[in-house]
Design an enzyme around this catalytic site. Structure first.
Site, mmCIF file in Angstrom:
data_model
loop_
_atom_site.group_PDB
_atom_site.id
_atom_site.type_symbol
_atom_site.label_atom_id
_atom_site.label_comp_id
_atom_site.label_asym_id
_atom_site.label_seq_id
_atom_site.Cartn_x
_atom_site.Cartn_y
_atom_site.Cartn_z
ATOM 1 N N VAL A 267 53.059 12.673 18.253
ATOM 2 C CA VAL A 267 53.814 12.000 19.303
ATOM 3 C C VAL A 267 55.306 11.885 18.994
ATOM 4 C CG1 VAL A 267 53.500 9.655 18.407
ATOM 5 C CG2 VAL A 267 53.763 10.010 20.876
ATOM 6 N N TYR A 268 55.713 12.062 17.739
ATOM 7 C CA TYR A 268 57.135 11.930 17.386
ATOM 8 C C TYR A 268 57.917 13.125 17.909
ATOM 9 C CZ TYR A 268 55.484 8.558 13.818
ATOM 10 O OH TYR A 268 54.896 7.511 13.158
ATOM 11 N N SER A 269 59.022 13.003 18.644
ATOM 12 C CA SER A 269 59.588 11.734 19.097
ATOM 13 C C SER A 269 59.661 11.740 20.625
ATOM 14 C CB SER A 269 60.973 11.566 18.478
ATOM 15 O OG SER A 269 61.708 12.787 18.643
#
Length: 315
Positions: free
Chosen positions: A52-54
């Site tokens: 999920v980053y970023s």
């Protein structure tokens, strides 16, 4: 740096881990490469990221951090010197811990990381909609396929983490060898009262996040006027600007002065000295800042100094 075993797994990690949440957010690709080189050259080896980053950055969709790390691994040739940790479950494009999602997510992470395996694959958050046996079974198949070496979890409540360990034992499945909780000098209660007794009894590795409370424990923020120093972090530290938080900063200042160190180094050294804690995770946006944080690994606090910090930070 002296390496520490991560739970009962085959992985050994330096006492400070690097958080890749800044890659593709507050740090561009060139600076990310510089930070990763400096971290490894100083003896660090655990790089923590997530699919999920970023995604929270305007214009990003997720996967940016893994992509940058993958490019660095290919360019640097340092894959054998590092342990890559990433996570699944919180990305809206591939949410949850169903077996189908885990299989799809790991393949995406491996592609972005340009790796043939992930050293530590973590459930980023609990997913009560999926039976634990199904989730752990999916992770087991990844280990059998050679795509993952060790599994861990993040943001699990103590009862659910205990349940997961019990399911692993009952069904002969790989267990979570690490836990990634929020833990620092101004956020102690949740970890110490509920999680710490469990992880110490079960010999689980701990790689804690928000080690510096979004920068508050660096001493950079001491008044409301200081919050404007960082548009990214200022809002997150506002809640610590109270008598308790300022009391902790005063104790950090005192111990830091005795060691000619910085408050951030002392706050990290306190974590590193905590029994059962393997490696706090830190992020940096400059090589100079990273070197300061790495200085915590050689800072030895006395029993009296640890007691002083405990007293000041005891909620």
């Amino acid at each position: 740096m002296h390496k520490r075993p991560l739970g009962r797994s085959s992985l050994s990690v330096a006492p400070l881990a690097f958080g890749g949440n800044v890659f593709g957010w507050s740090v561009d690709e060139k600076r990310s490469f510089e930070l990763l080189d400096a971290f490894v050259d100083a003896g660090g080896n655990l790089i923590d990221t997530a699919d999920v980053y970023s995604a929270w950055v305007p214009g990003n969709r997720g996967g940016e951090s893994e992509t940058i790390i993958g490019k660095w691994l290919k360019r640097s040739g340092k894959r054998e010197q590092v342990l890559i940790a990433t996570k699944v479950a919180k990305w809206t494009e591939q949410p949850g811990l169903s077996p189908v999602n885990i299989q799809q997510a790991v393949d995406g992470s491996l592609q972005r990381l340009q790796c043939d395996h992930i050293d530590l694959y973590q459930a980023h958050e609990d997913d009560a909609s999926v039976p634990l046996a199904e989730t752990l079974g999916a992770f087991a198949r990844l280990i059998e396929a050679g795509k993952v070496r060790v599994i861990g979890a993040s943001n699990y409540a103590a009862d659910r983490f205990a349940d997961a360990l019990a399911v692993s034992k009952q069904h002969g499945l790989p267990r979570y060898e690490s836990l990634q909780p929020e833990y620092n000098l101004v956020s102690r209660t949740g970890y110490e009262k509920e999680l710490e007794p469990l992880i110490r009894a079960e010999h689980i590795g701990v790689i804690s996040y928000y080690a510096l409370a979004s920068g508050f424990l660096s001493g950079k923020y001491r008044s409301a006027a200081d919050l404007s120093k960082s548009t990214a972090r200022g809002g997150a530290v506002k809640k610590f600007l109270n008598p308790h938080g300022l009391q902790v900063l005063a104790a950090l200042d005192a111990v830091a002065a005795a060691h000619h160190a910085t408050p951030a180094q002392v706050a990290l050294a306190w974590l590193i000295a905590r029994p059962g804690l393997t490696a706090p995770i830190v992020s940096a946006t400059s090589v100079e800042q990273l070197h300061e944080l790495l200085g915590a690994t050689s800072l030895q606090l006395t029993h009296d100094e640890i007691a002083q910090l405990d007293l000041a930070s005891d909620a």
